[in-house]
Design an enzyme around this catalytic site. Structure first.
Site, PDB file in Angstrom:
ATOM      1  N   ASP A   1      -5.439   3.918 -42.857  1.00 55.80           N
ATOM      2  CA  ASP A   1      -4.421   2.902 -42.537  1.00 55.80           C
ATOM      3  C   ASP A   1      -4.013   2.136 -43.799  1.00 55.80           C
ATOM      4  O   ASP A   1      -3.120   1.286 -43.768  1.00 55.80           O
ATOM      5  CB  ASP A   1      -4.873   1.965 -41.406  1.00 55.80           C
ATOM      6  CG  ASP A   1      -6.073   1.109 -41.782  1.00 55.80           C
ATOM      7  OD1 ASP A   1      -6.622   1.274 -42.890  1.00 55.80           O
ATOM      8  OD2 ASP A   1      -6.464   0.257 -40.951  1.00 55.80           O
TER       9      ASP A   1
ATOM     10  N   ASP B   1      -7.842   7.448 -39.282  1.00 55.04           N
ATOM     11  CA  ASP B   1      -8.314   6.062 -39.374  1.00 55.04           C
ATOM     12  C   ASP B   1      -7.725   5.252 -38.217  1.00 55.04           C
ATOM     13  O   ASP B   1      -6.502   5.156 -38.087  1.00 55.04           O
ATOM     14  CB  ASP B   1      -7.813   5.500 -40.716  1.00 55.04           C
ATOM     15  CG  ASP B   1      -8.630   4.325 -41.195  1.00 55.04           C
ATOM     16  OD1 ASP B   1      -9.664   4.029 -40.587  1.00 55.04           O
ATOM     17  OD2 ASP B   1      -8.214   3.711 -42.203  1.00 55.04           O
TER      18      ASP B   1
ATOM     19  N   LYS C   1     -12.224   7.322 -37.877  1.00 53.78           N
ATOM     20  CA  LYS C   1     -12.999   6.301 -38.602  1.00 53.78           C
ATOM     21  C   LYS C   1     -12.742   4.938 -37.982  1.00 53.78           C
ATOM     22  O   LYS C   1     -11.592   4.600 -37.684  1.00 53.78           O
ATOM     23  CB  LYS C   1     -12.609   6.293 -40.082  1.00 53.78           C
ATOM     24  CG  LYS C   1     -13.365   5.223 -40.886  1.00 53.78           C
ATOM     25  CD  LYS C   1     -13.151   5.380 -42.375  1.00 53.78           C
ATOM     26  CE  LYS C   1     -11.879   4.759 -42.900  1.00 53.78           C
ATOM     27  NZ  LYS C   1     -11.746   3.311 -42.632  1.00 53.78           N
TER      28      LYS C   1
ATOM     29  N   GLU D   1     -14.049   0.666 -38.403  1.00 53.38           N
ATOM     30  CA  GLU D   1     -14.724  -0.305 -39.267  1.00 53.38           C
ATOM     31  C   GLU D   1     -15.676  -1.164 -38.431  1.00 53.38           C
ATOM     32  O   GLU D   1     -15.396  -1.453 -37.269  1.00 53.38           O
ATOM     33  CB  GLU D   1     -13.679  -1.211 -39.944  1.00 53.38           C
ATOM     34  CG  GLU D   1     -12.712  -0.441 -40.835  1.00 53.38           C
ATOM     35  CD  GLU D   1     -11.707  -1.345 -41.551  1.00 53.38           C
ATOM     36  OE1 GLU D   1     -11.831  -2.580 -41.468  1.00 53.38           O
ATOM     37  OE2 GLU D   1     -10.801  -0.794 -42.191  1.00 53.38           O
TER      38      GLU D   1
ATOM     39  N   GLU E   1     -17.911   0.845 -48.673  1.00 56.70           N
ATOM     40  CA  GLU E   1     -16.855   0.425 -49.607  1.00 56.70           C
ATOM     41  C   GLU E   1     -17.251  -0.829 -50.381  1.00 56.70           C
ATOM     42  O   GLU E   1     -17.673  -1.841 -49.781  1.00 56.70           O
ATOM     43  CB  GLU E   1     -15.546   0.163 -48.817  1.00 56.70           C
ATOM     44  CG  GLU E   1     -14.400  -0.281 -49.715  1.00 56.70           C
ATOM     45  CD  GLU E   1     -13.036  -0.274 -49.042  1.00 56.70           C
ATOM     46  OE1 GLU E   1     -12.921   0.200 -47.895  1.00 56.70           O
ATOM     47  OE2 GLU E   1     -12.079  -0.755 -49.679  1.00 56.70           O
TER      48      GLU E   1
HETATM   49  O1  KIV Z   1      -7.385   3.128 -45.007  1.00 57.78           O
HETATM   50  C1  KIV Z   1      -8.056   3.624 -45.918  1.00 57.78           C
HETATM   51  O2  KIV Z   1      -7.583   4.360 -46.767  1.00 57.78           O
HETATM   52  C2  KIV Z   1      -9.469   3.256 -45.965  1.00 57.78           C
HETATM   53  C3  KIV Z   1     -10.093   3.253 -47.311  1.00 57.78           C
HETATM   54  C4  KIV Z   1      -9.695   2.038 -48.044  1.00 57.78           C
HETATM   55  C5  KIV Z   1     -11.546   3.332 -47.212  1.00 57.78           C
HETATM   56  O3  KIV Z   1     -10.026   2.897 -44.988  1.00 57.78           O
END
Ligand code: KIV
Length: 284
Positions: free
Chosen positions: A46, A85, A115, A117, A184
């Site tokens: 994202d 993401d 993914k 968070e 990260e």
């Molecule tokens: O959105 C993204 O590219 C990410 C990275 C910053 C880890 O989550």
């Protein structure tokens, strides 16, 4: 084409002491190149909100856009391990919404995992997604979607309590069923401890050299995004200068009437030009 990268491929690399490569990707042409380069894991991040859409944060990114781009990336990179993401508030509200939204990355875009968070607070959600057959990559440390709580895009785990929280969260997420973990902007020692204790691939973006693999944002490493440059970025080329030179060359050619040249013209089929000129002349 190489065999499809799957979770077993990644474990095999780790067992052989080989590092895993991971890059972000947002579109088809870049996906073709990442496929050619043999990048193992491709993340449709994202971060596209900032690198492609010009936003100041990732918070405004929506699910439809992410799924559309993930589809394009999958077309360009059929053999990578593709991670979608999940945008802000597409998995935090309820487990049901998380599963429904994640399923779009899997079914519509052909992702291998999604993914999300967060740490212990996301353990129940991870469990529910995994039960629903969705492989999940966790993301700890600097988690950009929580930037309001973190006080900005700041490195994490640099004091004992913060480091212990990341180490503990990593364990909780793994127990909840994540297949991979991203760390990260944390000290290398914390990355090392987490990777040593994990039974899953641990990838770092600014987490030092001891993790199982490295991620970079492709626009950062290509010098194609210069609003700001995080400490962990290594630029391999200055694409901005190269592209700017080409754009200026084009502009100069058009203004100076150097473009188009005769080689760029579409010519008449044999004899048709003369026919046309004759008809036009006869009409006048
Ligand atoms: O959105 C993204 O590219 C990410 C990275 C910053 C880890 O989550």
């Amino acid at each position: 084409m190489r065999p499809k990268v799957n979770i077993n491929t990644l474990h095999t690399k780790i067992n052989a002491g080989e590092k895993i490569t991971m890059l972000t990707c947002y579109d088809y042409p870049m996906a073709l190149l990442e496929e050619k380069a043999g990048i193992d894991i491709v993340l449709v991040g994202d971060s596209m909100a900032m690198t492609v859409m010009g936003e100041e944060t990732t918070l405004g990114m929506d699910l439809d856009t992410m799924v559309t781009h993930a589809k394009a990336v999958r077309k360009g990179s059929p053999s990578s391990f593709l991670v979608g993401d999940m945008p802000y508030m597409t998995y935090q509200i309820s487990k049901k919404e998380a599963i429904r939204n994640a399923s779009r990355f899997m079914a519509e875009a052909g992702c291998d995992a999604v993914k999300i968070e967060g740490g212990a607070n996301m353990a129940d959600t991870v469990e529910a997604m995994v039960k629903a057959t969705i492989p999940v990559m966790g993301h700890l440390g600097l988690t950009p979607q929580s930037m309001a709580q973190l006080g900005g895009l700041k490195s994490q785990g640099r004091d004992c309590a913060g480091a212990l929280r990341i180490i503990e969260d990593a364990k909780i997420l793994e127990e909840a069923g994540i297949s991979l973990l991203l760390l990260e902007a944390i000290p290398p020692e914390v990355g090392k401890i987490v990777a040593e204790r994990a039974n899953i691939p641990v990838i770092g973006i600014g987490a030092g050299p001891h993790v199982h693999g490295q991620l970079m944002i492709v626009h950062d490493m290509l010098g194609f995004f210069d609003a700001f440059t995080p400490k962990f970025v290594k630029k391999y080329v200055d694409l901005n200068s190269i592209i700017l030179e080409a754009l200026n060359g084009y502009k100069d050619d058009v203004v100076g009437q150097q473009y188009p040249d005769t080689c760029h013209h579409y010519n008449f089929i044999n004899g048709e030009r003369e026919k046309l000129l004759e008809k036009i002349e006869n009409k006048q």
